[in-house]
Motif scaffolding. Structure first.
Motif, PDB file in Angstrom:
ATOM      1  N   PHE A 181      -9.266   2.258   1.028  1.00  0.00           N
ATOM      2  CA  PHE A 181     -10.641   1.767   0.998  1.00  0.00           C
ATOM      3  C   PHE A 181     -11.619   2.944   1.078  1.00  0.00           C
ATOM      4  N   ARG A 182     -11.325   3.904   1.950  1.00  0.00           N
ATOM      5  CA  ARG A 182     -12.162   5.103   2.081  1.00  0.00           C
ATOM      6  C   ARG A 182     -12.253   5.838   0.752  1.00  0.00           C
ATOM      7  N   ASP A 183     -11.114   6.034   0.092  1.00  0.00           N
ATOM      8  CA  ASP A 183     -11.105   6.743  -1.184  1.00  0.00           C
ATOM      9  C   ASP A 183     -11.912   6.012  -2.250  1.00  0.00           C
ATOM     10  N   VAL A 184     -11.780   4.700  -2.284  1.00  0.00           N
ATOM     11  CA  VAL A 184     -12.528   3.903  -3.256  1.00  0.00           C
ATOM     12  C   VAL A 184     -14.030   3.999  -2.955  1.00  0.00           C
ATOM     13  N   MET A 185     -14.395   3.919  -1.686  1.00  0.00           N
ATOM     14  CA  MET A 185     -15.809   4.005  -1.328  1.00  0.00           C
ATOM     15  C   MET A 185     -16.370   5.400  -1.596  1.00  0.00           C
ATOM     16  N   LEU A 186     -15.584   6.443  -1.356  1.00  0.00           N
ATOM     17  CA  LEU A 186     -16.032   7.800  -1.705  1.00  0.00           C
ATOM     18  C   LEU A 186     -16.306   7.910  -3.192  1.00  0.00           C
ATOM     19  N   ALA A 187     -15.427   7.351  -4.000  1.00  0.00           N
ATOM     20  CA  ALA A 187     -15.627   7.378  -5.447  1.00  0.00           C
ATOM     21  C   ALA A 187     -16.877   6.591  -5.831  1.00  0.00           C
ATOM     22  N   ALA A 188     -17.112   5.454  -5.179  1.00  0.00           N
ATOM     23  CA  ALA A 188     -18.290   4.643  -5.487  1.00  0.00           C
ATOM     24  C   ALA A 188     -19.579   5.360  -5.080  1.00  0.00           C
TER      25      ALA A 188
END
Length: 158
Positions: A137-144
């Motif tokens: 989730f952290r990685d996805v949010m960083l990308a977003a």
């Protein structure tokens, strides 16, 4: 997603549904800010202003206004209140004595740390996630938030 969040909403895309989920997950943010600020004896605006001042790096009111995405005149009242409460002091900027910078006092650092702890305590839903789910989730949010130029470890790609 709870049915009462936006009654009758039909998502046009997965992206719209994802955004709605993020917005719903932030439903309690305003209450959290209000409670943390009240616990510190501050208005929500003054509390957030204090959180935005790094005790190690004094900043001008103009820089604070930029961090808060507001007009510089808007930060005068909250910073006056922080100064009256002994949480910040205005001092001449050592690099250019024509301008003042805001410096967090030792008491202000303690209050700021308490605010950060209360504001950024993860919600129960996040704590229930496994470590792998949290990382994903952290990685996805960083990308977003930062775009695809960030690696999973939070550093920019070379």
């Amino acid at each position: 997603m709870s049915d009462d969040f936006i009654p009758g909403l039909r998502y046009r895309s997965r992206a719209q549904e994802l955004w709605a989920l993020i917005v719903e997950s932030l439903r309690d943010w305003e209450d959290r800010v209000n409670e943390a600020a009240a616990g510190a004896g501050l208005s929500p605006v003054s509390a957030w202003a204090l959180v935005q001042i790094d005790p190690e790096h004094p900043i001008s009111q103009k820089e604070l206004a930029a961090r808060l995405h507001c007009n510089p005149s808007t930060v005068v009242d909250p910073t006056d209140r922080l100064e009256q409460g002994g949480l910040v002091v205005r001092q001449a900027n050592p690099a250019d004595r024509r301008f003042n910078v805001l410096m967090v006092t030792p008491r202000g650092s303690q209050v700021r740390q308490g605010l950060i702890e209360r504001l950024f305590e993860p919600p129960e839903a996040f704590r229930r996630m496994s470590a792998a789910e949290q990382a994903r989730f952290r990685d996805v949010m960083l990308a977003a938030v930062n775009g695809p130029t960030r690696r999973g470890d939070g550093r920019r790609r070379a």
